[in-house]
Motif scaffolding. Structure first.
Motif, PDB file in Angstrom:
ATOM      1  N   ALA A   1      11.073  44.514  28.650  1.00  0.00           N
ATOM      2  CA  ALA A   1      11.827  44.033  29.806  1.00  0.00           C
ATOM      3  C   ALA A   1      12.559  42.724  29.524  1.00  0.00           C
ATOM      4  O   ALA A   1      13.411  42.311  30.323  1.00  0.00           O
ATOM      5  CB  ALA A   1      10.886  43.855  30.993  1.00  0.00           C
ATOM      6  N   GLN A   2      12.235  42.064  28.413  1.00  0.00           N
ATOM      7  CA  GLN A   2      12.919  40.819  28.081  1.00  0.00           C
ATOM      8  C   GLN A   2      14.411  41.106  27.840  1.00  0.00           C
ATOM      9  O   GLN A   2      14.757  41.925  26.999  1.00  0.00           O
ATOM     10  CB  GLN A   2      12.316  40.190  26.826  1.00  0.00           C
ATOM     11  N   PRO A   3      15.288  40.463  28.572  1.00  0.00           N
ATOM     12  CA  PRO A   3      16.724  40.727  28.363  1.00  0.00           C
ATOM     13  C   PRO A   3      17.181  40.191  27.017  1.00  0.00           C
ATOM     14  O   PRO A   3      16.718  39.154  26.548  1.00  0.00           O
ATOM     15  CB  PRO A   3      17.389  39.967  29.519  1.00  0.00           C
ATOM     16  N   PHE A   4      18.094  40.905  26.383  1.00  0.00           N
ATOM     17  CA  PHE A   4      18.595  40.458  25.084  1.00  0.00           C
ATOM     18  C   PHE A   4      19.939  41.112  24.808  1.00  0.00           C
ATOM     19  O   PHE A   4      20.154  42.289  25.112  1.00  0.00           O
ATOM     20  CB  PHE A   4      17.608  40.819  23.970  1.00  0.00           C
ATOM     21  N   ARG A   5      20.828  40.331  24.201  1.00  0.00           N
ATOM     22  CA  ARG A   5      22.138  40.818  23.796  1.00  0.00           C
ATOM     23  C   ARG A   5      22.347  40.432  22.338  1.00  0.00           C
ATOM     24  O   ARG A   5      22.390  39.250  21.990  1.00  0.00           O
ATOM     25  CB  ARG A   5      23.226  40.195  24.671  1.00  0.00           C
ATOM     26  N   ALA A   6      22.471  41.428  21.472  1.00  0.00           N
ATOM     27  CA  ALA A   6      22.629  41.160  20.047  1.00  0.00           C
ATOM     28  C   ALA A   6      24.033  40.675  19.735  1.00  0.00           C
ATOM     29  O   ALA A   6      25.005  41.074  20.393  1.00  0.00           O
ATOM     30  CB  ALA A   6      22.321  42.422  19.237  1.00  0.00           C
ATOM     31  N   ALA A   7      24.128  39.796  18.746  1.00  0.00           N
ATOM     32  CA  ALA A   7      25.436  39.310  18.306  1.00  0.00           C
ATOM     33  C   ALA A   7      26.188  40.414  17.583  1.00  0.00           C
ATOM     34  O   ALA A   7      25.596  41.251  16.905  1.00  0.00           O
ATOM     35  CB  ALA A   7      25.257  38.110  17.380  1.00  0.00           C
ATOM     36  N   ARG A   8      27.484  40.415  17.747  1.00  0.00           N
ATOM     37  CA  ARG A   8      28.324  41.375  17.026  1.00  0.00           C
ATOM     38  C   ARG A   8      28.700  40.770  15.675  1.00  0.00           C
ATOM     39  O   ARG A   8      29.315  39.705  15.620  1.00  0.00           O
ATOM     40  CB  ARG A   8      29.580  41.696  17.823  1.00  0.00           C
TER      41      ARG A   8
ATOM     42  N   LEU B   1      25.150  28.617  12.741  1.00  0.00           N
ATOM     43  CA  LEU B   1      24.768  28.661  11.336  1.00  0.00           C
ATOM     44  C   LEU B   1      25.200  29.956  10.669  1.00  0.00           C
ATOM     45  O   LEU B   1      25.898  29.938   9.652  1.00  0.00           O
ATOM     46  CB  LEU B   1      23.254  28.476  11.191  1.00  0.00           C
ATOM     47  N   PHE B   2      24.818  31.088  11.254  1.00  0.00           N
ATOM     48  CA  PHE B   2      25.093  32.363  10.581  1.00  0.00           C
ATOM     49  C   PHE B   2      26.577  32.705  10.560  1.00  0.00           C
ATOM     50  O   PHE B   2      27.114  33.094   9.520  1.00  0.00           O
ATOM     51  CB  PHE B   2      24.310  33.490  11.249  1.00  0.00           C
ATOM     52  N   ALA B   3      27.253  32.601  11.684  1.00  0.00           N
ATOM     53  CA  ALA B   3      28.663  32.995  11.748  1.00  0.00           C
ATOM     54  C   ALA B   3      29.546  32.186  10.790  1.00  0.00           C
ATOM     55  O   ALA B   3      30.375  32.765  10.073  1.00  0.00           O
ATOM     56  CB  ALA B   3      29.180  32.912  13.179  1.00  0.00           C
ATOM     57  N   PRO B   4      29.421  30.856  10.732  1.00  0.00           N
ATOM     58  CA  PRO B   4      30.257  30.110   9.785  1.00  0.00           C
ATOM     59  C   PRO B   4      30.043  30.509   8.332  1.00  0.00           C
ATOM     60  O   PRO B   4      30.970  30.432   7.524  1.00  0.00           O
ATOM     61  CB  PRO B   4      29.835  28.648  10.018  1.00  0.00           C
ATOM     62  N   LEU B   5      28.827  30.967   7.998  1.00  0.00           N
ATOM     63  CA  LEU B   5      28.521  31.347   6.624  1.00  0.00           C
ATOM     64  C   LEU B   5      28.820  32.815   6.341  1.00  0.00           C
ATOM     65  O   LEU B   5      28.675  33.266   5.202  1.00  0.00           O
ATOM     66  CB  LEU B   5      27.045  31.068   6.317  1.00  0.00           C
ATOM     67  N   GLY B   6      29.225  33.569   7.358  1.00  0.00           N
ATOM     68  CA  GLY B   6      29.501  34.985   7.160  1.00  0.00           C
ATOM     69  C   GLY B   6      28.256  35.843   7.057  1.00  0.00           C
ATOM     70  O   GLY B   6      28.307  36.961   6.527  1.00  0.00           O
ATOM     71  N   ILE B   7      27.135  35.356   7.574  1.00  0.00           N
ATOM     72  CA  ILE B   7      25.888  36.120   7.536  1.00  0.00           C
ATOM     73  C   ILE B   7      25.962  37.247   8.552  1.00  0.00           C
ATOM     74  O   ILE B   7      26.250  37.020   9.733  1.00  0.00           O
ATOM     75  CB  ILE B   7      24.683  35.200   7.806  1.00  0.00           C
ATOM     76  N   ARG B   8      25.674  38.447   8.099  1.00  0.00           N
ATOM     77  CA  ARG B   8      25.855  39.637   8.919  1.00  0.00           C
ATOM     78  C   ARG B   8      24.505  40.279   9.250  1.00  0.00           C
ATOM     79  O   ARG B   8      23.768  40.698   8.352  1.00  0.00           O
ATOM     80  CB  ARG B   8      26.724  40.659   8.172  1.00  0.00           C
ATOM     81  N   GLY B   9      24.192  40.363  10.533  1.00  0.00           N
ATOM     82  CA  GLY B   9      23.026  41.127  10.982  1.00  0.00           C
ATOM     83  C   GLY B   9      21.691  40.460  10.750  1.00  0.00           C
ATOM     84  O   GLY B   9      20.641  41.087  10.941  1.00  0.00           O
ATOM     85  N   GLY B  10      21.660  39.198  10.337  1.00  0.00           N
ATOM     86  CA  GLY B  10      20.394  38.522  10.099  1.00  0.00           C
ATOM     87  C   GLY B  10      19.732  38.089  11.403  1.00  0.00           C
ATOM     88  O   GLY B  10      20.384  37.914  12.434  1.00  0.00           O
ATOM     89  N   TYR B  11      18.431  37.885  11.349  1.00  0.00           N
ATOM     90  CA  TYR B  11      17.681  37.416  12.523  1.00  0.00           C
ATOM     91  C   TYR B  11      16.325  36.896  12.077  1.00  0.00           C
ATOM     92  O   TYR B  11      15.886  37.109  10.941  1.00  0.00           O
ATOM     93  CB  TYR B  11      17.490  38.540  13.549  1.00  0.00           C
ATOM     94  N   VAL B  12      15.678  36.177  12.994  1.00  0.00           N
ATOM     95  CA  VAL B  12      14.289  35.746  12.808  1.00  0.00           C
ATOM     96  C   VAL B  12      13.465  36.465  13.859  1.00  0.00           C
ATOM     97  O   VAL B  12      13.691  36.302  15.066  1.00  0.00           O
ATOM     98  CB  VAL B  12      14.140  34.218  12.955  1.00  0.00           C
ATOM     99  N   GLU B  13      12.534  37.291  13.421  1.00  0.00           N
ATOM    100  CA  GLU B  13      11.741  38.077  14.364  1.00  0.00           C
ATOM    101  C   GLU B  13      10.934  37.171  15.288  1.00  0.00           C
ATOM    102  O   GLU B  13      10.331  36.197  14.824  1.00  0.00           O
ATOM    103  CB  GLU B  13      10.804  39.019  13.607  1.00  0.00           C
TER     104      GLU B  13
END
Length: 484
Positions: A131-138, A343-355
């Motif tokens: 039920a926790q709302p979440f929207r993943a980055a594109r 951090l991720f977007a400026p470096l071009g990191i794609r699809g990364g996350y911290v669980e």
């Protein structure tokens, strides 16, 4: 081979017999110990083992698309012996549950963009998590024509000299070939990448991997957490010599702990790290038994003057991420959006996350999931002293803090290992330059950075023969430095 069970029913007498016989076996985690663990120690470790197994299976298979049976046999089972002799493993469309005789099951739930989260198996807890709302980055559009690190172009191997190419080919042939058929003695190298002068010059993967499959960084995530803190420092949201300001510490004797203390692994808090070897150390208890890991770690008592005693701790990195979450706005969506955008977007990191844990806080000490080329980007950012494509992502002074020796340990900086450290083989350490720093994680995840030589080397995998895997990567660094 390890007997692997799926959900079913056994007679109680058979279960008891199997439990006893399995508990008398020597677990993989104790094979390098000088004494055999007692029966009571083995039994105590089983609950942590079910949590470890559920999370490991979910993250490595459900979240990345790796083969579930192979992960279970080659990666998870060897670590949690003797649990596989009597576990029950059930896999759903987006979850993995592991239980053992007489014990409550542990369940890991996969959510796209967030990875897997571990909970005690119950319908109520699962419903609350979902039920926790979440929207993943594109993720940004993949630029296949521009070379790494600014695009997704392949390795520029033509930048290598013949001597260096030979060194790397020989190392890859050794590292990607197993000499043992015993799963508990394998190195399981899955990725070997090298950047030289800011260019990706070498990229090799094991047969079941490629550059688009994320890999768990374990404690390399601590350095990732420090980089997020560095972005916040540049944004004016924190200062190294200011109190961390964790809400749970307000009005306590821990309120004076500074960011410098925490990132240097010297906040003065009680902690027993343990290294996932048993069920009784603080790290294992926190990761595999606590659904609000920040609250549990924050409750640890102050036992030393902050800044005076080095105490390596997954919990301290989790506390740093917990406060970063508060500074980002307080919700799991806000901290996720912050590290993705800043951090991720400026470096071009794609699809990364911290669980995250069940409370929604990213597990900043252990659960970073990035593609190897993106882990390498983080290493390159450190090598660049915080600059990326002409822009400052981090203040140079902050990177200098990360790479400098802390007041409490000459071998550690700001959540970053450094020379000289006793964790490397003495003969190799003597051949490595003084400015070498490195990310390091469980099962021998390594990003090695030699700023003076503009070199970044990454090794990832699931090593059980950790001595061999460690020696392989640092021998490679020594050999590369010896060749023009």
């Amino acid at each position: 081979m390890y007997p692997l069970q799926t959900q079913g029913s056994w007679k109680l007498s058979a279960c008891a017999t199997l439990l006893l016989s399995a508990c008398l076996a020597l677990p993989a985690s104790a094979q390098q110990a000088s004494t055999t663990p007692s029966l009571s120690e083995l039994i105590k470790s089983i609950p942590a083992g079910t949590g470890y197994a559920a999370w490991d299976l979910c993250s490595r298979a459900s979240a990345t698309g790796d083969d579930f049976a192979r992960v279970r046999t080659q990666y998870t089972a060897p670590k949690v012996q003797p649990l596989p002799s009597f576990w029950f493993v059930t896999r759903g469309a987006d979850e993995v549950e592991v239980s053992a005789v007489f014990l409550s099951p542990r369940r890991a739930i996969y959510r796209p963009g967030l990875g897997c989260t571990l909970i005690a198996a119950s319908s109520a807890k699962e419903a609350a998590l979902r039920a926790q709302p979440f929207r993943a980055a594109r993720p940004p559009v993949a630029d296949l024509m521009t070379p790494w690190p600014f695009g997704e172009g392949r390795a520029q191997s033509d930048a290598l000299s013949a001597d260096r190419r030979a060194v790397l080919d020989n190392a890859a042939a050794t590292m990607l070939t197993e000499t043992s058929t015993d799963p508990t003695k394998k190195t399981n190298t899955n990725a070997l990448l090298v950047a030289q002068d800011g260019k990706l010059v070498y990229e090799r993967y094991a047969a079941n991997f490629d550059r688009n499959r994320p890999q768990l960084g374990w404690s390399m995530t601590k350095t990732l957490t420090a980089l997020v803190a560095g972005v916040m420092e540049r944004d004016g949201k924190l200062a190294l010599d200011a109190p961390v300001g964790l809400t749970a510490w307000q009005g306590t004797n821990k309120a004076a702990i500074t960011w410098r203390n925490l990132l240097n692994m010297a906040p003065g808090l009680e902690w027993v790290e343990g290294g996932y070897a048993a069920g009784e150390d603080d790290t294992t208890k926190m990761l595999f038994s606590q659904e609000d890991q920040c609250a549990w770690a924050a409750s640890k008592p102050l036992v030393a003057q902050p800044g005076t005693v080095f105490n390596y701790s997954t919990g301290f990195a989790n506390l740093a991420m917990c406060r970063l979450k508060e500074l980002a706005g307080g919700s799991h969506q806000q901290i996720y959006d912050y590290y993705q955008k800043r951090l991720f977007a400026p470096l071009g990191i794609r699809g990364g996350y911290v669980e995250p844990d069940a409370s929604g806080t990213p597990v900043g000490g252990a659960r970073g999931m990035l593609r190897p080329v993106d882990w390498l980007r983080l290493g390159q950012l450190v090598a660049n002293e915080g600059r990326w494509n002409g822009q400052a992502v981090l203040n140079t002074s902050y990177v200098h803090f990360m790479t400098a020796p802390s007041p409490a340990s000459n071998g550690y900086g700001g959540m970053l290992w450094r020379q000289p450290t006793e964790h490397l083989p003495a003969d190799l350490r003597a051949q490595l330059p003084a400015d070498l720093v490195f990310f390091a994680g469980f099962q021998e995840q390594h990003i090695v950075i030699v700023p003076s030589r503009h070199l970044v080397v990454l090794r990832q995998g699931v090593a059980f023969d950790t001595d061999t895997a460690l020696r392989q990567v640092y021998q490679l660094v020594v050999d590369l430095l010896a060749k023009p």
